[in-house]
Design a protein around this motif. Sequence first.
Motif, mmCIF file in Angstrom:
data_model
loop_
_atom_site.group_PDB
_atom_site.id
_atom_site.type_symbol
_atom_site.label_atom_id
_atom_site.label_comp_id
_atom_site.label_asym_id
_atom_site.label_seq_id
_atom_site.Cartn_x
_atom_site.Cartn_y
_atom_site.Cartn_z
ATOM 1 N N ASN A 404 0.809 -1.219 0.000
ATOM 2 C CA ASN A 404 0.000 0.000 0.000
ATOM 3 C C ASN A 404 0.838 1.264 0.000
ATOM 4 O OD1 ASN A 404 -2.135 -1.739 0.132
ATOM 5 N ND2 ASN A 404 -2.658 -1.313 2.268
ATOM 6 N N ASN A 405 2.080 1.182 0.486
ATOM 7 C CA ASN A 405 2.953 2.357 0.525
ATOM 8 C C ASN A 405 3.994 2.331 -0.586
ATOM 9 O OD1 ASN A 405 1.800 3.413 2.963
ATOM 10 N ND2 ASN A 405 2.879 1.810 4.074
ATOM 11 N N GLU A 406 3.837 1.413 -1.565
ATOM 12 C CA GLU A 406 4.837 1.262 -2.614
ATOM 13 C C GLU A 406 4.342 1.709 -3.986
ATOM 14 O OE1 GLU A 406 6.323 -2.722 -2.608
ATOM 15 O OE2 GLU A 406 6.889 -2.666 -0.490
ATOM 16 N N GLY A 407 3.203 2.397 -4.045
ATOM 17 C CA GLY A 407 2.658 2.849 -5.318
ATOM 18 C C GLY A 407 3.600 3.782 -6.055
ATOM 19 N N GLN A 408 3.724 3.571 -7.366
ATOM 20 C CA GLN A 408 4.562 4.405 -8.218
ATOM 21 C C GLN A 408 3.737 4.942 -9.372
ATOM 22 O OE1 GLN A 408 7.875 2.043 -9.532
ATOM 23 N NE2 GLN A 408 8.711 1.763 -7.477
ATOM 24 N N PRO A 409 4.157 6.076 -9.973
ATOM 25 C CA PRO A 409 3.449 6.579 -11.145
ATOM 26 C C PRO A 409 3.312 5.501 -12.214
ATOM 27 C CG PRO A 409 5.019 8.217 -10.369
ATOM 28 C CD PRO A 409 5.261 6.971 -9.558
ATOM 29 N N GLY A 427 -8.097 3.676 -10.885
ATOM 30 C CA GLY A 427 -7.435 4.886 -11.352
ATOM 31 C C GLY A 427 -5.977 4.595 -11.661
ATOM 32 N N ILE A 428 -5.274 5.601 -12.156
ATOM 33 C CA ILE A 428 -3.864 5.490 -12.517
ATOM 34 C C ILE A 428 -3.057 6.413 -11.621
ATOM 35 C CG2 ILE A 428 -2.150 5.869 -14.340
ATOM 36 C CD1 ILE A 428 -4.440 5.334 -16.372
ATOM 37 N N ILE A 429 -2.111 5.860 -10.870
ATOM 38 C CA ILE A 429 -1.311 6.669 -9.957
ATOM 39 C C ILE A 429 -0.419 7.623 -10.741
ATOM 40 C CG2 ILE A 429 0.544 6.601 -8.233
ATOM 41 C CD1 ILE A 429 -0.633 4.073 -7.125
ATOM 42 N N THR A 430 -0.411 8.883 -10.316
ATOM 43 C CA THR A 430 0.384 9.917 -10.978
ATOM 44 C C THR A 430 1.580 10.373 -10.147
ATOM 45 O OG1 THR A 430 -1.118 11.578 -10.040
ATOM 46 C CG2 THR A 430 -1.571 10.810 -12.288
ATOM 47 N N TYR A 434 -1.633 10.097 -5.079
ATOM 48 C CA TYR A 434 -2.607 10.703 -6.002
ATOM 49 C C TYR A 434 -2.767 9.868 -7.269
ATOM 50 C CZ TYR A 434 -2.523 14.868 -3.089
ATOM 51 O OH TYR A 434 -2.631 15.730 -2.023
ATOM 52 N N CYS A 435 -3.943 9.972 -7.872
ATOM 53 C CA CYS A 435 -4.214 9.240 -9.102
ATOM 54 C C CYS A 435 -5.160 10.052 -9.980
ATOM 55 C CB CYS A 435 -4.831 7.877 -8.801
ATOM 56 S SG CYS A 435 -6.518 7.947 -8.138
ATOM 57 N N VAL A 436 -5.244 9.647 -11.249
ATOM 58 C CA VAL A 436 -6.252 10.179 -12.164
ATOM 59 C C VAL A 436 -7.278 9.081 -12.390
ATOM 60 C CG1 VAL A 436 -6.737 10.869 -14.541
ATOM 61 C CG2 VAL A 436 -4.783 11.844 -13.354
ATOM 62 N N SER A 437 -8.553 9.424 -12.277
ATOM 63 C CA SER A 437 -9.597 8.440 -12.571
ATOM 64 C C SER A 437 -10.806 9.137 -13.173
ATOM 65 C CB SER A 437 -9.999 7.666 -11.307
ATOM 66 O OG SER A 437 -10.805 8.451 -10.450
ATOM 67 N N LEU A 438 -11.619 8.363 -13.852
ATOM 68 C CA LEU A 438 -12.846 8.865 -14.462
ATOM 69 C C LEU A 438 -14.027 8.406 -13.626
ATOM 70 C CD1 LEU A 438 -14.469 10.243 -16.670
ATOM 71 C CD2 LEU A 438 -14.166 8.204 -18.111
ATOM 72 N N GLY A 439 -14.669 9.349 -12.960
ATOM 73 C CA GLY A 439 -15.810 9.050 -12.102
ATOM 74 C C GLY A 439 -17.021 9.872 -12.468
ATOM 75 N N ASN A 440 -18.012 9.852 -11.608
ATOM 76 C CA ASN A 440 -19.270 10.563 -11.882
ATOM 77 C C ASN A 440 -19.075 12.038 -12.178
ATOM 78 O OD1 ASN A 440 -20.883 8.301 -11.576
ATOM 79 N ND2 ASN A 440 -21.086 8.582 -9.367
ATOM 80 N N SER A 441 -18.075 12.648 -11.550
ATOM 81 C CA SER A 441 -17.845 14.087 -11.736
ATOM 82 C C SER A 441 -16.836 14.380 -12.838
ATOM 83 C CB SER A 441 -17.373 14.714 -10.422
ATOM 84 O OG SER A 441 -16.195 14.083 -9.952
ATOM 85 N N GLY A 442 -16.473 13.356 -13.621
ATOM 86 C CA GLY A 442 -15.553 13.560 -14.730
ATOM 87 C C GLY A 442 -14.170 13.013 -14.445
ATOM 88 N N CYS A 443 -13.246 13.339 -15.324
ATOM 89 C CA CYS A 443 -11.864 12.874 -15.200
ATOM 90 C C CYS A 443 -11.083 13.863 -14.346
ATOM 91 C CB CYS A 443 -11.231 12.733 -16.583
ATOM 92 S SG CYS A 443 -9.584 12.000 -16.554
ATOM 93 N N LYS A 444 -10.608 13.396 -13.192
ATOM 94 C CA LYS A 444 -9.948 14.286 -12.246
ATOM 95 C C LYS A 444 -8.732 13.610 -11.627
ATOM 96 C CE LYS A 444 -14.083 16.883 -10.813
ATOM 97 N NZ LYS A 444 -14.897 17.316 -9.650
ATOM 98 N N MET A 461 -8.436 0.143 -1.919
ATOM 99 C CA MET A 461 -8.402 -1.320 -1.824
ATOM 100 C C MET A 461 -6.980 -1.863 -1.983
ATOM 101 S SD MET A 461 -10.708 -4.025 -3.966
ATOM 102 C CE MET A 461 -10.722 -5.781 -3.598
ATOM 103 N N GLN A 462 -6.348 -1.598 -3.146
ATOM 104 C CA GLN A 462 -5.000 -2.124 -3.375
ATOM 105 C C GLN A 462 -4.367 -1.449 -4.584
ATOM 106 O OE1 GLN A 462 -6.239 -6.293 -4.228
ATOM 107 N NE2 GLN A 462 -4.936 -6.143 -6.062
ATOM 108 N N ILE A 463 -3.062 -1.719 -4.781
ATOM 109 C CA ILE A 463 -2.290 -1.181 -5.889
ATOM 110 C C ILE A 463 -1.704 -2.343 -6.677
ATOM 111 C CG2 ILE A 463 -0.280 0.190 -6.561
ATOM 112 C CD1 ILE A 463 -0.724 1.815 -3.978
ATOM 113 N N ASN A 464 -1.824 -2.293 -8.007
ATOM 114 C CA ASN A 464 -1.240 -3.309 -8.883
ATOM 115 C C ASN A 464 -0.216 -2.681 -9.822
ATOM 116 O OD1 ASN A 464 -3.132 -5.004 -7.717
ATOM 117 N ND2 ASN A 464 -3.776 -5.920 -9.653
ATOM 118 N N ARG A 465 0.887 -3.360 -10.010
ATOM 119 C CA ARG A 465 1.918 -2.899 -10.955
ATOM 120 C C ARG A 465 1.842 -3.757 -12.205
ATOM 121 N NH1 ARG A 465 6.703 -1.606 -7.819
ATOM 122 N NH2 ARG A 465 5.266 0.131 -7.400
#
Length: 467
Positions: A404-409, A427-430, A434-444, A461-465
Motif C-alpha cells: 500500500n505504501n509502494e505505489g509508483q506513477p 485509477g492510474i497513480i500519478t 494521487y491518481c487520475v480516474s474517471l468518475g461521476n464528476s468527470g476525469c480528475k 483497496m490495493q495497488i497493482n503494478r
Amino acid sequence: MIELFLVKPDYMMAIPVSTVTWSGQRYQAARKIEANILYTDAGLHFYQQVIEGDTLLFKWKGNELFRGTVFNRSRNKSGQLTLTAYDMLQYFLMNKDIYNFSGKRLDEILLKMCKDFEVPHGSFVNTKEKVGKIIDQETSLYDIALRAMIDTHKVSKRKFHIYSRLGKVHLIELKKQDIQWVLEVGNNVIDYTYDTSIEETATRVKLTSGEGNKTVTAVVTDSEGKKQFGVIQHFEKISETLSKSALTKKGKEILDKKKGVKKKLDVEALGIESATSGNAIYAIIDDIRLKRTMYIDTDVHTFVGNKHTMSLHLMETNDFPEMEELSSSSTSSPGSTEGSSKARKVVTLARSYIGRLKYDFGGKNIARGSGDCSGFTKFIYKKVGIDLGDGTANQIKKGRKVGNNEGQPGDLVFFKGTYRSGVSHVGIITKPGYCVSLGNSGCKEHGYLRSNNSYWGPKFMQINRVL
C-alpha cells in the motif's frame, strides 16, 4: 476550544466553525485542514467572504497548529459549508521545474526553490553534503527536495525533514527522540486495530543491472524467512549500471526492509497536538503484548467543541520512501528502463484527459469524450501496448499487487464499495498518494489516501503494478 481565523493583509476575522480536521502523512508534502462552518446566517456570511487563495489560521486552546491557503470551498444540498486549506508545502507539490543543482547542498536547493516560487521560508541549517544533480525532466519541487534529503542521508546518515510552520517552510535535522508520547489502553487509547501480515514480505531479493551480455544479477535470501514462509521473491531491474558487489549490497538493503512479518497499528486516541506524521510514539497495548516505539505514518486530528481526538496509523520504522533516481544528465544511463518510460507516458496521457471526459457507466468511447473508469484505464494502457481487459473485476487480476505504501506513477489503484461491494473503481497513480480516474464528476486527479481524500481514502483497496 477551536479558533479559526481569516487572515487578510490588514485585519483578522474569526470564523464560527463546528468541526475541524487537521491531517498529514509522512513524505506526502502538505498538511491540511478541513473546516465545517456553522450553518447559520452568520456562518454563511463568513463563508461567502472567504475565497480561494485566502489565508486561514487555526488555533486550539490558544496554540497555533496550522496556517495555510484556501484551495477548496464546498457547500452541499443540506447546507454544510466546508473550507479546505493546505500549508506552504502544497506549493512544493504543485509546482514543477527543471534545475541544475550540481554541487549544491540540500539547504541551498530548498532556498533556491523557495525564492524562485516566492514561498515564505525560515532560515535553513547548513546540511554540509553536496548532493545536487542536474534535473533535466520536469519534476515537482517536493520530489526534488525529497530526493536531496534521501541522498544526504545516504552520504552522512543524517536525516532532515522539511515542514511548514507559522506560514513558512522550515528545515530541521531529525534526531533520536529522548522523550516520546505514550499511547496506552486504559489511559488515552479509545480503540485500536493491530495487523500482522506477510503480504508485503520478501524472503528473497533478485536484482539485475545492465543489458544483454553485460547483465549482472544478484540474489540475496532470508534463510529463516524462507524456511517459515517459503520463497517470496522481490524482483527489480535497476536502471543504474552496478557491479556485482554493489548490486548485492543494494539487494541486502532491500531485503532488510522487506523480510519478516510486517506489523501495523491503527489507534483512536485522545488528541495530542504534537502527534503528527513522522514523529515517534511509544505504544503500550497489553492485550497483544506490544510495548515499543512506533512511528506515525498518517495522522487525522478531529476537533469538535472542546474535544480533541486523533486517528493514527503507526509503523515500525521511519525509513525514507523508495524513489526512482530523478532524470539527470549526471546518471550513467540516458534514460530509464522500458517500464519506467512507459509509466511516464501513461501518466502524461492520463493527465491530458483531466476535465475533458464525461462519465458513462459501461462506456468505452474515450476517444469521443466519454466512458467509465475501467474504460479509461484500458484506453490509456492500450496506448503503450498493454491490454487490461474490460471491467475492474478483470483489471484487478492484471500485474502484481504491491504494498500500500509502494505505489509508483503508472500503477493501477483500485477502490471498493463505491456502488457495490468488492472492487468497483480504478485509477492510474500519478504521484505518491494521487491518481487520475474517471468518475461521476468527470476525469480528475485526486488523492487516494485517508489523509488527502475523505471520500476515496476509506474506499482504497490495493495497488497493482502492470508495467
